[in-house]
Design an enzyme around this catalytic site. Structure first.
Site, PDB file in Angstrom:
ATOM      1  CG  HIS A  64     -20.261   2.315   3.917  1.00  0.00           C
ATOM      2  ND1 HIS A  64     -19.370   2.779   4.743  1.00  0.00           N
ATOM      3  CD2 HIS A  64     -21.438   2.010   4.218  1.00  0.00           C
ATOM      4  CE1 HIS A  64     -19.857   2.619   6.004  1.00  0.00           C
ATOM      5  NE2 HIS A  64     -21.118   2.022   5.587  1.00  0.00           N
ATOM      6  N   GLY A 110     -15.961  -0.296   8.320  1.00  0.00           N
ATOM      7  CA  GLY A 110     -14.624   0.279   9.056  1.00  0.00           C
ATOM      8  C   GLY A 110     -13.658  -0.667   9.251  1.00  0.00           C
ATOM      9  NE  ARG A 111     -16.659  -4.363  12.813  1.00  0.00           N
ATOM     10  CZ  ARG A 111     -17.568  -5.503  12.936  1.00  0.00           C
ATOM     11  NH1 ARG A 111     -17.003  -6.452  13.725  1.00  0.00           N
ATOM     12  NH2 ARG A 111     -18.731  -5.323  12.743  1.00  0.00           N
ATOM     13  N   GLY A 147     -11.929  -2.043   6.403  1.00  0.00           N
ATOM     14  CA  GLY A 147     -11.092  -1.075   5.785  1.00  0.00           C
ATOM     15  C   GLY A 147      -9.835  -0.988   6.716  1.00  0.00           C
TER      16      GLY A 147
END
Length: 259
Positions: free
Chosen positions: A176, A183-184, A186
């Site tokens: 993180h 998230g995007r 990743g």
């Protein structure tokens, strides 16, 4: 690796061999694929010896990927980064090795232009991931954590490419490294990794999100990547089905469970 995952990865190997046999795709086949991808993907916001996708196919796939309700090219243009698509194409076409710089540049593609957000810069505070059991590392450890991720990736060539992509995605999300857009970033990193190994990207549809989040959190906490690899493999298999349907190729296989 458990037997069900092995069977799924073996099926993906067979699918990839079938697709590789007709690559590079002809212009009519590329047009058909683009049309099908647009129908399948736009409503969602969100290895074998020959590894990388041919450049034209890479462009078609990137063209139809979505981010925040926009196509990836629209997103890149909106942030004033007309070279962003070219950069992603080059990662795939040149099989560019993973690096911390590459991950920061992908984050720049994701977040640049969002008011109040810092593209490319690592977070400077400790954070918690909402709804997750895992705790990201201390912000002071981020450079070392990302260096360790790059080193792991360089040693992970013995893993099946789809399993490697799923584990890379999980390890990145667990670190993180940014304040927002992890998230995007990743998921884009996941799909770049799949594409440069010659596989179609994994589309996480709205109906997949609960299973995806649960599998991702389980893997982050347990360091057992079989569940997330199984889920990603199922999504890649679904993308192969989209390819084969668009190209008029048919594969006979037993029905699979939903991811």
């Amino acid at each position: 690796m458990d037997s069900s995952l092995q069977r799924t990865l073996a099926a993906l190997d067979a699918d990839k061999a079938k697709l590789d046999a007709v690559r590079p795709l002809s212009p009519p086949a590329l047009a058909s694929l683009q049309k099908r991808l647009r129908l399948e993907w736009m409503p969602d916001a969100n290895a074998v010896e020959r590894h990388t996708l041919p450049l034209c196919e890479t462009r078609i796939v990137l063209d139809e990927m979505t981010m925040g309700g926009k196509s990836l090219p629209q997103h890149c243009e909106a942030i004033g980064r007309r070279d962003a698509m070219t950069y992603l194409e080059e990662i795939v076409a040149k099989n560019e090795p993973l690096s911390a710089w590459q991950m920061r540049n992908i984050h720049n593609v994701v977040i640049k232009g969002e008011v109040g957000e810092e593209a490319c810069r690592y977070r400077h505070v400790n954070v918690a991931i909402a709804g997750a059991r895992t705790t990201p590392p201390d912000f002071l450890d981020l450079p070392a954590e990302l260096a360790a991720l790059v080193e792991w990736h360089a040693r992970a060539g013995n893993l099946h490419p789809v399993a490697r992509a799923a584990e890379l995605h999980t390890r990145f999300v667990r670190i993180h490294p940014f304040m927002d857009g992890n998230g995007r970033t990743g998921r884009l990193l996941l799909n770049v990794e799949l594409m440069r190994s010659g596989y179609p990207p994994a589309l996480i549809r709205n109906e997949d999100r609960a299973a995806y989040c649960d599998s991702l959190d389980d893997a982050c906490v347990s360091n057992d990547y079989r569940g997330i690899a199984r889920l990603i493999a199922g999504l890649v298999q679904r993308s192969f089905d989209i390819y084969f349907d668009a190209l008029g190729l048919r594969v006979g296989r037993a029905p699979r469970d939903a991811p």
